[in-house]
Design an enzyme around this catalytic site. Structure first.
Site, PDB file in Angstrom:
ATOM      1  N   GLU A 283      17.019 -11.424   1.881  1.00 19.94           N
ATOM      2  CA  GLU A 283      16.986 -10.433   0.791  1.00 19.94           C
ATOM      3  C   GLU A 283      18.297  -9.661   0.712  1.00 19.94           C
ATOM      4  O   GLU A 283      18.785  -9.347  -0.372  1.00 19.94           O
ATOM      5  CB  GLU A 283      15.823  -9.449   0.994  1.00 19.94           C
ATOM      6  CG  GLU A 283      14.434 -10.067   0.949  1.00 19.94           C
ATOM      7  CD  GLU A 283      13.984 -10.497  -0.445  1.00 19.94           C
ATOM      8  OE1 GLU A 283      14.746 -10.306  -1.406  1.00 19.94           O
ATOM      9  OE2 GLU A 283      12.865 -11.043  -0.550  1.00 19.94           O
ATOM     10  N   ARG A 287      20.542 -10.009  -2.766  1.00 23.34           N
ATOM     11  CA  ARG A 287      20.637  -8.818  -3.621  1.00 23.34           C
ATOM     12  C   ARG A 287      21.950  -8.081  -3.413  1.00 23.34           C
ATOM     13  O   ARG A 287      22.636  -7.729  -4.375  1.00 23.34           O
ATOM     14  CB  ARG A 287      19.464  -7.870  -3.356  1.00 23.34           C
ATOM     15  CG  ARG A 287      18.137  -8.551  -3.607  1.00 23.34           C
ATOM     16  CD  ARG A 287      16.976  -7.586  -3.550  1.00 23.34           C
ATOM     17  NE  ARG A 287      15.731  -8.327  -3.374  1.00 23.34           N
ATOM     18  CZ  ARG A 287      14.552  -7.956  -3.837  1.00 23.34           C
ATOM     19  NH1 ARG A 287      14.433  -6.838  -4.500  1.00 23.34           N
ATOM     20  NH2 ARG A 287      13.477  -8.683  -3.635  1.00 23.34           N
ATOM     21  N   ASP A 416      11.080 -22.415  -2.240  1.00 20.76           N
ATOM     22  CA  ASP A 416      11.731 -22.394  -3.554  1.00 20.76           C
ATOM     23  C   ASP A 416      13.263 -22.454  -3.602  1.00 20.76           C
ATOM     24  O   ASP A 416      13.864 -23.464  -3.971  1.00 20.76           O
ATOM     25  CB  ASP A 416      11.224 -21.193  -4.380  1.00 20.76           C
ATOM     26  CG  ASP A 416      11.280 -19.840  -3.658  1.00 20.76           C
ATOM     27  OD1 ASP A 416      11.829 -19.769  -2.555  1.00 20.76           O
ATOM     28  OD2 ASP A 416      10.775 -18.852  -4.215  1.00 20.76           O
ATOM     29  N   GLU A 550      10.885 -15.410 -12.957  1.00 22.56           N
ATOM     30  CA  GLU A 550      11.098 -16.865 -12.910  1.00 22.56           C
ATOM     31  C   GLU A 550      10.788 -17.584 -14.226  1.00 22.56           C
ATOM     32  O   GLU A 550      11.505 -18.517 -14.612  1.00 22.56           O
ATOM     33  CB  GLU A 550      10.280 -17.490 -11.774  1.00 22.56           C
ATOM     34  CG  GLU A 550      10.760 -17.123 -10.374  1.00 22.56           C
ATOM     35  CD  GLU A 550      10.351 -15.731  -9.919  1.00 22.56           C
ATOM     36  OE1 GLU A 550       9.469 -15.120 -10.573  1.00 22.56           O
ATOM     37  OE2 GLU A 550      10.884 -15.246  -8.909  1.00 22.56           O
TER      38      GLU A 550
HETATM   39  C1  DMJ Z   1      13.772 -12.456  -6.346  1.00 27.02           C
HETATM   40  O1  DMJ Z   1      14.153 -11.602  -5.339  1.00 27.02           O
HETATM   41  C2  DMJ Z   1      14.465 -13.782  -6.232  1.00 27.02           C
HETATM   42  O2  DMJ Z   1      14.357 -14.453  -7.430  1.00 27.02           O
HETATM   43  C3  DMJ Z   1      13.917 -14.626  -5.128  1.00 27.02           C
HETATM   44  O3  DMJ Z   1      14.512 -15.900  -5.083  1.00 27.02           O
HETATM   45  C4  DMJ Z   1      12.445 -14.800  -5.308  1.00 27.02           C
HETATM   46  N1  DMJ Z   1      11.742 -13.590  -5.579  1.00 27.02           N
HETATM   47  C5  DMJ Z   1      12.293 -12.542  -6.365  1.00 27.02           C
HETATM   48  C6  DMJ Z   1      11.779 -12.394  -7.762  1.00 27.02           C
HETATM   49  O4  DMJ Z   1      10.521 -12.794  -8.008  1.00 27.02           O
END
Ligand code: DMJ
Length: 659
Positions: A283, A287, A416, A550
């Site tokens: 994270e 970010r 993912d 998404e």
């Molecule tokens: C975001 O922080 C990013 O897209 C991450 O890859 C997956 N989850 C969240 C948003 O849903």
């Protein structure tokens, strides 16, 4: 002396030692009744007023909150104040108060919660007037706290000239005043589309202004209770996650005054010193490092490069494992790293350690320091060489043994963005990183064969696979895969292109179906395909919507690739749904159940709402000149990074090397 009921028997006085009364006096009955009533009332209150789902989860949450709150809440009560006269201050209390004040002074500088000026005098213009006239752009009604009288309409800022001030601060190689990202492009020739884009921009202003007003410097905003959200993944430390995540969206939208305010906060306040908690490597990377790197690419402002490097260096201890596969969590104070206790016997998570490549290799390019690329290249090698069951990658890998954990595979949670970064590393390298493209194509073939299915009603979806069994459900998180397959199908013409495109369209359509099959027209966290159900959540824990991006990400990518009008229509439908159900007077909130007519709000404005959701929607209503997909590649938090060899804003350091 015995109690009265033992001294009186019937109406006759009797031998007080022998006679025993069999009933209570009415005053005694009253007393007993009173005691029973009080007891009953307490039990009743406990039963009804304890929060629902007060179970193990709740206890764990409360425990974690207590842990986070720090040791001060456990300060024992002062011992009896021996010899204190009325009015004297208990010395223990005095001591505690002084210590607390000292701590506050140290941790929260005097201007810590400064209230930024919201009377920002945004310029109005014909664009704004038209939008208001047409009713597309709803006015923001600011309360008295917002720096103006109640009911004053705060129009969005329309910027005519790109701000070049930030660039002049840059000192990176090749950074010249004109070498900045030009946000003054992308207006669609169709006025109706321009109005929609303006509406999204207005939503960004609403989200940002309220964050600024009520939670400035905190990680996220709680729009209903109007304060910072300390339960986010970054905890109660004031890391300004919304600022860092939202900055490039502000810049992109031409909101340069807001951008400058955020930049100023980053320069003066952003720090990881004294952050005594375990930070998520993933994270923090997507970010913070991602956000800073995009701001650096956009502006050439050296501050952002320095911050990106500073954060990355704090994460490096997590990579000190026998295999080089990093741990999930690192304490940035002391470098001690570990994995989540719940993750398959101490494993690291595929979607986490597999989602570092874009940021770390770009960081090596712009700093000239190869250490970051080496770290992610090691991860790549482990994943390339390891045996893959059926060609698939399980979600868990033990960083000590280099062996897979539980055989769970997913294009949703836990898997993912690993797949996303395989394709995007190749795109980012200017198609030089062929190893990444090969790994992507191989992984997609296995996923198509073993996990992608079509429902009885003709919907394409990607299931999870658990110990050889398909779980016919799709996470909202997996909805990014529509755009991913689309990109895979159009960036290289090979034997898979057509199939990829077909699947990309199919998955995007399915995710849209998951939205329109709800009352709110916003999609659930997960949806299923069984027992006669298609694209609907079945369990109560799957029915929430936390402002995730998404599905809109796939609308945007598929729009760019096909220019099929339906993607813009679907996106506009979502904008209206967000306005209707998620907007509050003080920001945007997630919803607890998208299937209800008037769902309860969760009181969190996620930082990715500003970083991703609004950015993708804005881009959906921009023309292709804004962030062309040949020149930019989005990290998984929607922070666009420049493509090597194509994009003049790549800003490589003189010594940079590698694909
Ligand atoms: C975001 O922080 C990013 O897209 C991450 O890859 C997956 N989850 C969240 C948003 O849903």
């Amino acid at each position: 002396m015995l109690p009265t009921y033992q001294r009186i028997s019937g109406s006759q006085p009797s031998n007080p030692l022998l006679s025993v009364r069999r009933s209570f006096r009415s005053s005694e009955k009253c007393l007993i009744l009173l005691v029973l009533l009080t007891f009953g009332f307490v039990c009743f209150g406990g039963f009804f007023f304890l929060p629902d789902n007060f179970g193990a989860d709740r206890l764990l949450k409360v425990y974690k909150q207590l842990q986070r709150a720090g040791p001060e809440i456990f300060i024992p009560p002062p011992p009896p104040a021996n010899g204190l006269l009325d009015g004297d201050e208990d010395p223990h209390k005095l001591n505690d108060r002084e210590k607390l004040q000292e701590k506050i002074q140290k941790e929260l500088p005097a201007d810590f919660l400064e209230k930024p000026d919201l009377d920002i005098g945004r310029s109005e213009g014909p664009e704004f007037d038209n939008a208001l006239d047409s009713g597309v752009l709803a006015p923001v009604v600011m309360g008295p706290m917002a720096g103006g009288p109640a009911g004053v309409v705060a129009p969005p800022q329309i910027i005519d000239e790109p701000d070049i001030k930030a660039a002049s601060k840059g000192s990176s190689p090749g950074s010249v005043v004109s070498n900045t990202f030009n946000s003054n492009v992308g207006e669609d020739p169709d006025p109706a589309v321009r109005e929609k884009r303006n509406k999204v921009k207005e939503m960004m202003i609403h989200a940002w202004d309220n964050y600024k007003l009520y939670a400035w410097g905190k990680n996220e905003l709680k729009p209903l209770t109007k304060r910072g959200h300390s339960g986010s993944i970054f905890g109660a430390f004031d890391l300004g996650a919304t600022i860092v995540d939202g900055l490039d969206t502000l810049y992109l939208m031409g909101l340069h005054k807001e951008f400058d305010e955020g930049r100023d906060w980053v320069e003066r306040k952003f720090t990881l010193e004294g952050v005594g908690m375990d930070l998520s490597v993933f994270e923090t990377n997507i970010r913070f490092i991602g956000g800073f790197l995009t701001c650096y690419a956009f502006t050439g402002d050296r501050l952002f490069l320095d911050k990106a490097k500073y954060v990355a260096d704090k994460l490096l201890p997590a990579f000190q494992t026998p295999t080089g596969i990093p741990y999930a969590l690192v304490n940035v104070n002391n470098g001690i790293s570990k994995n989540y206790g719940w993750a398959s016997g101490g494993s690291s998570i595929l979607s986490e350690f597999g989602t570092l490549h874009l940021e770390f290799s770009y960081l090596s390019d712009v700093t000239g320091d190869s250490v970051y690329r080496e770290r992610v290249q090691t991860i790549r090698s482990v994943l390339k060489d390891i045996e893959k069951p059926k060609g698939l990658y399980p979600n868990y890998l033990n960083p000590k043994t280099g062996k897979w954990g539980q055989q769970h595979m997913s294009l949703g949670a836990l898997g993912d963005s690993f797949y996303e970064y395989l394709l995007k590393a190749w795109i980012q390298s200017g198609h030089e990183d062929e190893e990444a493209r090969e790994m992507f194509d191989d992984a997609m073939q296995a996923i198509i064969q073993h996990m992608i299915r079509t429902s009885a009603g003709g919907l394409t979806y990607v299931s999870d696979l658990k110990f050889e069994r398909l779980d016919h459900k799709m996470d909202h998180l997996a909805c990014f895969a529509g755009g991913l397959f689309g990109l895979g199908g159009t960036t290289l013409n090979n034997q898979y292109s057509e199939k990829y495109m077909e699947i990309g369209e199919g998955i995007t359509n399915t995710c849209h179906e998951s939205y329109v099959r709800t009352y709110t027209r916003l999609g659930p966290e997960a949806f299923r395909f069984n027992d006669g159900v298609e694209a609907k959540a079945l369990k109560s824990g799957e029915k929430y919507y936390i402002l995730r991006p998404e599905t809109f990400e796939s609308y945007f990518i598929m729009w760019r690739l096909t220019h099929d009008q339906k993607y813009r229509d679907w996106g506009w439908d979502a904008v209206q749904a967000l306005e209707k159900h998620s907007r509050t007077p003080n920001g945007f909130s997630g919803l607890k159940n998208v299937y209800l007519t008037d769902p309860q709000k969760d009181d969190v404005q996620q930082s990715f709402f500003l970083a991703e959701t609004l950015k993708y929607l804005y881009l959906l209503f921009s023309d292709d000149s804004l962030l062309p997909l040949d020149d930019w590649v989005f990290n998984t938090e929607a922070h666009p990074l420049p493509v090597k060899g194509r994009n003049p804003l790549f800003r490589a350091a003189a010594t940079s090397s590698g694909p």
